[in-house]
Design a protein around this motif. Structure first.
Motif, PDB file in Angstrom:
ATOM      1  N   LEU A  32       0.870  -1.170   0.000  1.00  0.00           N
ATOM      2  CA  LEU A  32       0.000   0.000   0.000  1.00  0.00           C
ATOM      3  C   LEU A  32       0.917   1.233   0.000  1.00  0.00           C
ATOM      4  CD1 LEU A  32      -3.074   0.522   0.162  1.00  0.00           C
ATOM      5  CD2 LEU A  32      -2.767   0.826   2.622  1.00  0.00           C
ATOM      6  N   HIS A  33       0.666   2.149  -0.943  1.00  0.00           N
ATOM      7  CA  HIS A  33       1.517   3.336  -1.106  1.00  0.00           C
ATOM      8  C   HIS A  33       0.819   4.525  -0.450  1.00  0.00           C
ATOM      9  CE1 HIS A  33       4.492   5.746  -3.456  1.00  0.00           C
ATOM     10  NE2 HIS A  33       3.504   6.620  -3.597  1.00  0.00           N
ATOM     11  N   LEU A  34       1.528   5.198   0.477  1.00  0.00           N
ATOM     12  CA  LEU A  34       0.926   6.323   1.210  1.00  0.00           C
ATOM     13  C   LEU A  34       1.711   7.593   0.917  1.00  0.00           C
ATOM     14  CD1 LEU A  34       0.806   3.627   3.374  1.00  0.00           C
ATOM     15  CD2 LEU A  34      -0.733   5.227   4.410  1.00  0.00           C
ATOM     16  N   ASP A  35       1.038   8.595   0.378  1.00  0.00           N
ATOM     17  CA  ASP A  35       1.684   9.827  -0.079  1.00  0.00           C
ATOM     18  C   ASP A  35       1.597  10.913   0.985  1.00  0.00           C
ATOM     19  OD1 ASP A  35       2.495   9.314  -2.864  1.00  0.00           O
ATOM     20  OD2 ASP A  35       0.360   8.895  -3.128  1.00  0.00           O
ATOM     21  N   VAL A  36       2.747  11.236   1.575  1.00  0.00           N
ATOM     22  CA  VAL A  36       2.805  12.279   2.602  1.00  0.00           C
ATOM     23  C   VAL A  36       3.299  13.576   1.953  1.00  0.00           C
ATOM     24  CG1 VAL A  36       3.908  12.982   4.757  1.00  0.00           C
ATOM     25  CG2 VAL A  36       3.229  10.584   4.414  1.00  0.00           C
ATOM     26  N   VAL A  65       5.741   4.240   2.380  1.00  0.00           N
ATOM     27  CA  VAL A  65       5.402   5.640   2.673  1.00  0.00           C
ATOM     28  C   VAL A  65       6.316   6.575   1.881  1.00  0.00           C
ATOM     29  CG1 VAL A  65       5.199   7.377   4.494  1.00  0.00           C
ATOM     30  CG2 VAL A  65       4.500   5.016   4.948  1.00  0.00           C
ATOM     31  N   HIS A  66       5.708   7.310   0.957  1.00  0.00           N
ATOM     32  CA  HIS A  66       6.407   8.219   0.035  1.00  0.00           C
ATOM     33  C   HIS A  66       6.389   9.621   0.634  1.00  0.00           C
ATOM     34  CE1 HIS A  66       6.206  10.143  -4.290  1.00  0.00           C
ATOM     35  NE2 HIS A  66       7.290  10.499  -3.633  1.00  0.00           N
ATOM     36  N   LEU A  67       7.555  10.077   1.097  1.00  0.00           N
ATOM     37  CA  LEU A  67       7.650  11.372   1.783  1.00  0.00           C
ATOM     38  C   LEU A  67       7.959  12.481   0.784  1.00  0.00           C
ATOM     39  CD1 LEU A  67       9.795  10.241   4.869  1.00  0.00           C
ATOM     40  CD2 LEU A  67       7.294  10.554   4.786  1.00  0.00           C
ATOM     41  N   MET A  68       6.934  13.239   0.436  1.00  0.00           N
ATOM     42  CA  MET A  68       7.139  14.429  -0.418  1.00  0.00           C
ATOM     43  C   MET A  68       7.205  15.627   0.514  1.00  0.00           C
ATOM     44  SD  MET A  68       4.544  13.248  -3.373  1.00  0.00           S
ATOM     45  CE  MET A  68       3.932  12.009  -2.255  1.00  0.00           C
ATOM     46  N   ILE A  69       8.312  15.681   1.275  1.00  0.00           N
ATOM     47  CA  ILE A  69       8.465  16.703   2.310  1.00  0.00           C
ATOM     48  C   ILE A  69       9.882  17.269   2.237  1.00  0.00           C
ATOM     49  CG2 ILE A  69       6.753  15.518   3.760  1.00  0.00           C
ATOM     50  CD1 ILE A  69       8.944  14.515   5.571  1.00  0.00           C
ATOM     51  N   MET A 171       7.624   2.892 -10.106  1.00  0.00           N
ATOM     52  CA  MET A 171       7.160   4.038 -10.893  1.00  0.00           C
ATOM     53  C   MET A 171       5.814   4.483 -10.355  1.00  0.00           C
ATOM     54  SD  MET A 171       7.432   4.690 -14.938  1.00  0.00           S
ATOM     55  CE  MET A 171       9.097   5.290 -14.712  1.00  0.00           C
ATOM     56  N   ASP A 172       5.625   5.809 -10.314  1.00  0.00           N
ATOM     57  CA  ASP A 172       4.477   6.410  -9.627  1.00  0.00           C
ATOM     58  C   ASP A 172       4.001   7.621 -10.417  1.00  0.00           C
ATOM     59  OD1 ASP A 172       2.704   7.430  -7.724  1.00  0.00           O
ATOM     60  OD2 ASP A 172       4.270   8.007  -6.291  1.00  0.00           O
ATOM     61  N   GLY A 173       2.714   7.582 -10.829  1.00  0.00           N
ATOM     62  CA  GLY A 173       2.128   8.724 -11.529  1.00  0.00           C
ATOM     63  C   GLY A 173       1.591   8.338 -12.895  1.00  0.00           C
TER      64      GLY A 173
HETATM   65 ZN    ZN Z   1       3.514   8.573  -4.430  1.00  0.00          ZN
END
Ligand code: ZN
Ligand code: DX5
Length: 216
Positions: A32-36, A65-69, A171-173
């Motif tokens: 499960l991919h979680l976008d922060v 957990v994908h940290l976009m921070i 790959m994501d998007g």
């Molecule tokens: Zn993502």
């Protein structure tokens, strides 16, 4: 190639999160991919550690957990303690990647490094032997439901060449059964999909369709 299918929770109905998670777990998802998102690194805000901890309590799925921070170093520990199995961080962020990787190793989670569509592959090469996964973004991060950018595929080919057949390349998007074919042909073995999966009424069918790309 056997693929890992990772539904992105960003496209789920947050008012029915446990049901949404169960639907993809029963539908055969692997991760499960979680976008922060922090509203600084990207122009959007999603959720933080309490939501990751709540999801942890309702599923056995591997939590990616994908940290976009901007500051992954500061927040890695609280996300690890919330139950993340893997933390990925953006190479374009404000912390020194070697320090972020060392902190994530100390916390005992798997480590992923992420690069955005405009970022050249050379930016992550110094870290390639130190991480468990590279996430090659195929949209500019911030929102689900964007169009796949095929220019990023050559980065996947280079990473696959350098790290061999068993390495995790995600790959994501904009991933759907059509774009997934391009991704897998280039060497991707972990597919993240938000809208394609949570926008479908039959989650099992769309997960099977994505998985079938790896057998084609
Ligand atoms: Zn993502
Ligand atoms: C984008 C996020 C993605 C997003 C993908 O910033 O990192 O994980 O949820 O959504 P889709 O599959 O709809 O493009």
């Amino acid at each position: 190639m056997s693929l890992i299918i990772a539904p992105s929770l960003l496209s789920a109905d947050f008012a029915h999160l446990a049901d949404e998670v169960r639907s993809v777990e029963e539908g055969g998802a692997d991760w499960l991919h979680l976008d922060v998102m922090d509203g600084h690194f990207v122009p959007n805000i999603t959720f933080g550690p309490p939501l990751v901890a709540s999801v942890r309590r309702v599923t056995k799925l591997f939590l990616d957990v994908h940290l976009m921070i901007e500051h992954p170093l500061k927040y890695a520990e609280v996300f690890a303690k919330s139950g993340a199995d893997l933390l990925s961080f953006q190479v374009e962020g404000k912390d020194e990647p070697d320090e972020v990787i060392a902190e994530m190793r100390r916390l005992g989670v798997k480590v992923g490094i992420v690069l955005n569509p405009p970022t050249p592959v050379g930016r992550i090469l110094p870290y390639l032997d130190k991480v468990d996964m590279v996430l090659v973004m195929s949209v500019n991060p911030g929102f689900g439901g964007q169009k796949f950018i095929p220019d990023v595929l050559s980065k996947v080919e280079e990473i696959r060449r350098r790290r061999g057949p068993d390495f995790w390349i995600q790959m994501d998007g904009g991933i759907n059964p059509e774009t997934a074919k391009l991704a897998v042909r280039a060497g991707v073995n972990i597919l993240v999909a938000g809208n394609a999966i949570f926008g479908a009424s039959d989650r099992g069918a769309i997960i099977r369709a994505l998985r079938a790309v790896g057998r084609g």
